[in-house]
Design a protein around this motif. Structure first.
Motif, PDB file in Angstrom:
ATOM      1  N   ASP A  61      37.687  44.265  46.242  1.00 42.46           N
ATOM      2  CA  ASP A  61      38.493  45.363  45.696  1.00 42.46           C
ATOM      3  C   ASP A  61      39.426  44.776  44.655  1.00 42.46           C
ATOM      4  O   ASP A  61      39.900  43.636  44.807  1.00 42.46           O
ATOM      5  N   VAL A  62      39.679  45.531  43.586  1.00 42.33           N
ATOM      6  CA  VAL A  62      40.571  45.066  42.527  1.00 42.33           C
ATOM      7  C   VAL A  62      41.429  46.227  42.071  1.00 42.33           C
ATOM      8  O   VAL A  62      40.936  47.343  41.873  1.00 42.33           O
ATOM      9  N   LEU A  66      43.970  41.767  44.584  1.00 40.35           N
ATOM     10  CA  LEU A  66      42.561  41.604  44.910  1.00 40.35           C
ATOM     11  C   LEU A  66      42.379  41.560  46.415  1.00 40.35           C
ATOM     12  O   LEU A  66      43.283  41.163  47.158  1.00 40.35           O
ATOM     13  N   ARG A  67      41.193  41.945  46.831  1.00 40.31           N
ATOM     14  CA  ARG A  67      40.766  41.712  48.214  1.00 40.31           C
ATOM     15  C   ARG A  67      39.557  40.798  48.116  1.00 40.31           C
ATOM     16  O   ARG A  67      38.555  41.150  47.496  1.00 40.31           O
ATOM     17  N   LEU A  68      39.675  39.628  48.733  1.00 42.44           N
ATOM     18  CA  LEU A  68      38.656  38.593  48.586  1.00 42.44           C
ATOM     19  C   LEU A  68      37.952  38.363  49.918  1.00 42.44           C
ATOM     20  O   LEU A  68      38.575  38.418  50.976  1.00 42.44           O
ATOM     21  N   ASP A  93      40.435  44.100  34.198  1.00 44.82           N
ATOM     22  CA  ASP A  93      39.368  44.555  33.300  1.00 44.82           C
ATOM     23  C   ASP A  93      38.155  43.636  33.318  1.00 44.82           C
ATOM     24  O   ASP A  93      37.066  44.049  32.911  1.00 44.82           O
ATOM     25  N   ILE A  94      38.335  42.381  33.734  1.00 41.44           N
ATOM     26  CA  ILE A  94      37.207  41.435  33.704  1.00 41.44           C
ATOM     27  C   ILE A  94      36.958  40.810  35.078  1.00 41.44           C
ATOM     28  O   ILE A  94      36.415  39.713  35.175  1.00 41.44           O
ATOM     29  N   LEU A  95      37.349  41.536  36.117  1.00 42.68           N
ATOM     30  CA  LEU A  95      37.073  41.090  37.484  1.00 42.68           C
ATOM     31  C   LEU A  95      36.415  42.225  38.262  1.00 42.68           C
ATOM     32  O   LEU A  95      37.005  42.797  39.182  1.00 42.68           O
ATOM     33  N   PRO A  96      35.194  42.588  37.895  1.00 40.61           N
ATOM     34  CA  PRO A  96      34.529  43.705  38.587  1.00 40.61           C
ATOM     35  C   PRO A  96      34.249  43.386  40.047  1.00 40.61           C
ATOM     36  O   PRO A  96      34.082  42.216  40.432  1.00 40.61           O
ATOM     37  N   VAL A  97      34.241  44.420  40.867  1.00 37.62           N
ATOM     38  CA  VAL A  97      33.908  44.269  42.283  1.00 37.62           C
ATOM     39  C   VAL A  97      32.526  43.628  42.398  1.00 37.62           C
ATOM     40  O   VAL A  97      31.602  43.967  41.679  1.00 37.62           O
ATOM     41  N   GLY A  98      32.414  42.682  43.305  1.00 31.94           N
ATOM     42  CA  GLY A  98      31.160  41.958  43.486  1.00 31.94           C
ATOM     43  C   GLY A  98      31.124  40.619  42.792  1.00 31.94           C
ATOM     44  O   GLY A  98      30.237  39.802  43.061  1.00 31.94           O
TER      45      GLY A  98
END
Length: 800
Positions: A497-498, A510-512, A531-536
């Protein structure tokens, strides 16, 4: 690819030492490893580090000048002389002055205090202040956190019949002042074993010499100044601060209690980190935007109401300070762009601005250093007099105080440490000052100095950290300079999640996840990275662990210091509004993370689709699709550059043909980051990958219509009613049938050929192109983000 901000260097802890410490001290392996990585080699050293008390401190009389200072102060007490405590306006100076007030009260002395105004007077001892002291009947001045460079001023005090005792910790000059006593462990002839005391630490040693065993609560004041002045929390400082923080958790000082409460800190849980990031900025704000005397009053008042009022006032000043800093930072960044935009930035950055608040230039210097990782000098210019006052911040390996020494002839005054300094000079000498620093840097700075490095303590997995483990890690505190909060690297964690959080989405949450373990993570000031940390996405993170308490629940939380993704990334922003404006924003915000200066940023688009692009993105590499060549440069920057050096690619339009796609993929196969910004297309215009059975049915349908000429639009309409195909797809089918001579086209009319020559479908160029084009559009226009990413990545890896 998301680049890390720092080069990560992970300290190596010898496994044998780690095992021995874990066994002998009954510590979890991860805590023992942290101790070993900090140079603790034996159980005996470990016990001293964890449980060391005042036996690890030193006799104050080992400090040069102490045996002269103490009798002089006692004489002043006996003779009821009027004493002046002369301090400085930063948090160390405020703490030192406050400690001396507690000492003077304890001794029953007749005293006054004087702290110069940062903007109006500047740093150090001033003759006009000595004149005032003389008028007040002062016969003894005790300086705290200042005075070691005041050669002329102390000579002037002597001429007035005033004795001066200097307590300081700054670097001593070549010529020392002729004071009654000089107390500074950094004086070369001083035998005191520990050289890292803050100004307040030196003042405390004087208090120790005078009263033997000072009240424990005085260590609270010592802690604040030592932490705020970024002194190493090792050796004697570690003992003083550790006991000071423990005392602070049950403080009777109303000012400290109120300041903690205003900062949102539970008094019983205060840490050195809280002091550094919550208390110290508010204390410093007093001297930066107003007068430091307000903070001194807060730390010495015995009245709750006064303490509450002053704490809220400092909180307000700190908010004002934050806005002032932000405004100057933006101006300074603009200056950097105007002076060196597109060119190599010099090894030392010197910036000066009219009206810049000299109380915050040190903070601005730190922020500019963080952005460009070079030594920085920021100066405020008085527009009326032309006088400049500034602060310098430096990087490891570059002694800014030594650099200033080589320019001393152009400055009116300077002083400081290897990592931070202050100076004053006239604006007419700015150019000579800057050139002098550049000359020194040419010899002193090596390429490796300009690489930002972050030292991590170890690598770990999420399964190795828990609340009980963190509680045991806290034994390694207090944390600060030379004993940093442990930094741990976690590799290959997946973003579940971001979110952007905070005012204007400034921060990142974030949720890692790593296997079954999940952790929440926060990064302050990095909201734009969402913007540059999509889920997955799988990333490596470096950060500091803490325990987050909420509604009675205690969970491990990671404070992210750095993050990277070491693989090609595709960012799905299809259909985004105003893509050109977004490109400009991303390049400004994300350059350190994507390493995308203009010459390494490319845009691909269809000819004439964006008429404004050349005026708005003129400094970037512009490429357009071409029917013959597939893709061609559309400006000189693209023509003269190399696609191999492109670090980020923005795709504004999809290719029109498979050949254009192949040329596009070939040209940019090694680009680490690709932003897909092209418009989406209505599903009613969707192409499908050709199916032979489908073509057979369409052929039969055409045959059943008529052999007489029929308007093509009517043919398409009838076929649409019989199938689920788009009109665009049906026109492509007719192209195939025409090429195979199954139909004839003439002036918008279609005639079916009853007995055509038999030909296989794949003999048609249009059939093959339709297959490729449908596959391409299926992924570029209609696939979900994961499918698009996998397809783009596989295509770029498949070409060279």
């Amino acid at each position: 690819m998301l680049y890390s901000k720092y080069e990560w260097r992970i300290r190596e802890a010898a496994p044998t030492i780690t095992e021995r410490l874990a066994h002998d001290l009954s510590l979890p392996p991860i805590v023992a490893s942290l101790m070993a990585s900090r140079g603790i080699q034996s159980a005996e050293d470990g016990r001293k580090f964890l449980y060391g008390t005042f036996e690890l401190t030193h006799d104050p009389y080992l400090m040069q000048g102490m045996r002269e200072a103490v009798p002089r102060i006692r004489k002043a007490l006996e003779d009821r002389e009027h004493v002046l405590i002369y301090g400085d306006y930063d948090a160390d100076g405020v703490s030192s002055t406050s400690l001396m007030i507690h000492l003077m009260r304890y001794l029953g002395a007749s005293y006054d205090i004087y702290i110069p105004h940062r903007s109006n007077e500047g740093y150090g001892l001033h003759n006009h202040a000595l004149d005032w002291a003389h008028q007040q009947g002062v016969s003894l001045v005790i300086t705290v956190d200042t005075g070691i460079s005041a050669v002329e001023q102390i000579a002037y005090a002597n001429s007035l019949g005033i004795d001066v005792i200097v307590t300081d910790h700054h670097e001593p000059p070549e010529v020392l002042p002729e004071a009654y006593a000089l107390i500074n462990p950094k004086i070369p002839t001083c035998p005191y074993p520990f050289k890292g005391l803050a100004g307040v630490g030196v003042a405390y040693k004087l208090a120790q010499a005078l009263v033997g065993d000072p009240p424990e609560e005085w260590l609270q004041i010592v802690s604040i100044g030592t932490i705020a002045d970024l002194m190493p929390l090792t050796g004697e400082n570690r003992v003083l601060v550790k006991h000071g923080i423990e005392s602070m958790r049950k403080t009777r000082y109303e000012g400290i209690r109120c300041l903690l409460e205003v900062s949102g800190i539970h008094v019983e849980q205060v840490t050195a980190v809280n002091v550094a990031f919550s208390m110290a900025p508010r204390i410093n704000a007093s001297g930066r935007l107003d007068h430091a005397g307000r903070a001194v009053t807060l730390l010495t008042t015995e009245h709750r109401e006064e303490a509450e009022r002053l704490a809220w006032e400092l909180d307000g000043l700190n908010k004002d300070r934050q806005q002032v800093v932000e405004n100057i930072v933006q101006e300074a960044l603009g200056m950097v762009q105007n002076r060196w935009g597109g060119q190599e930035i010099p090894p030392v950055i010197v910036l000066a601005g009219e009206g810049w608040n000299v109380g915050v230039v040190g903070i601005v210097a730190s922020k500019i250093l963080e952005r460009f990782y070079r030594p920085v000098v920021i100066l405020g210019i008085d527009p009326e007099t032309g006088n400049c006052k500034g602060s310098a911040r430096s990087i490891p390996g570059f002694d800014i105080y030594a650099a200033l020494l080589t320019c001393k002839d152009v400055m009116d005054h300077f002083g400081g440490h290897p990592s931070a300094a202050g100076m004053s000079l006239h604006r007419d000498r700015l150019e000579a000052f800057e050139q002098g620093l550049h000359r020194y840097a040419e010899d002193a700075l090596e390429a490796e100095h300009l690489i930002a490095v972050c030292e991590a303590d170890l690598e770990a997995s999420l399964s190795e950290v828990s609340v009980p483990i963190l509680e045991q890690m806290e034994q390694l505190g207090p944390f600060g300079m030379a004993n940093a909060v442990p930094k741990i690297v976690f590799r290959d964690v997946v973003i579940k999640d971001v979110r952007k959080i905070g005012k204007e989405g400034k921060h990142l949450k974030l949720r890692l996840q790593q296997k079954r373990e999940v952790i929440d993570a926060i990064s302050f000031g990095w909201g734009h990275l969402a913007d540059i940390l999509p889920v997955g996405s799988a990333v490596d993170v470096l950060g500091e662990l803490s325990v987050n308490e909420w509604n009675g629940s205690r969970k491990v939380q990671l404070m992210i210091q750095d993050i990277c993704a070491n693989y090609q990334q595709v960012f799905d922003y299809r259909g985004i509004k105003e893509p050109i404006r977004e490109i400009q924003r991303w390049r400004a915000e994300l350059e350190p993370h994507l390493r995308c200066p203009a010459v390494r940023s490319a845009v691909v688009y269809a000819k004439d689709s964006h008429p404004e692009i050349k005026s708005q993105l003129y400094d970037m590499c512009l490429w357009v699709y071409d029917r013959n060549a597939g893709i061609v440069p559309d400006n000189e920057i693209a023509a003269s550059g190399s696609q191999e050096e492109i670090s980020v690619l923005f795709v504004l339009d999809v290719p029109e043909t498979a050949e254009q796609l192949a040329a596009f993929m070939s040209a940019f196969h090694s680009v680490p980051n690709i932003f897909m910004l092209h418009p989406t297309r209505n599903l009613r215009e969707r192409l499908q990958i050709p199916d032979r059975e489908q073509f057979k049915k369409l052929y039969v349908s055409l045959a059943g219509m008529t052999s007489a000429p029929m308007p093509e639009i009517e043919v398409v309409t009838r076929l649409q009613k019989q199938t689920s195909l788009s009109s665009r797809m049906l026109v492509k089918v007719l192209d195939v049938f025409e090429e195979l001579a199954f139909i004839q086209r003439d002036q918008g009319q279609i005639t079916f050929v009853p007995k055509p020559e038999k030909k296989p479908l794949d003999a048609s160029r249009h059939f093959r192109e339709l297959s490729d084009l449908a596959d391409m559009e299926q992924h570029l226009l209609h696939a979900d983000t994961e499918q698009l990413t996998q397809w783009m990545t596989s295509r770029t890896k498949g070409v060279s």
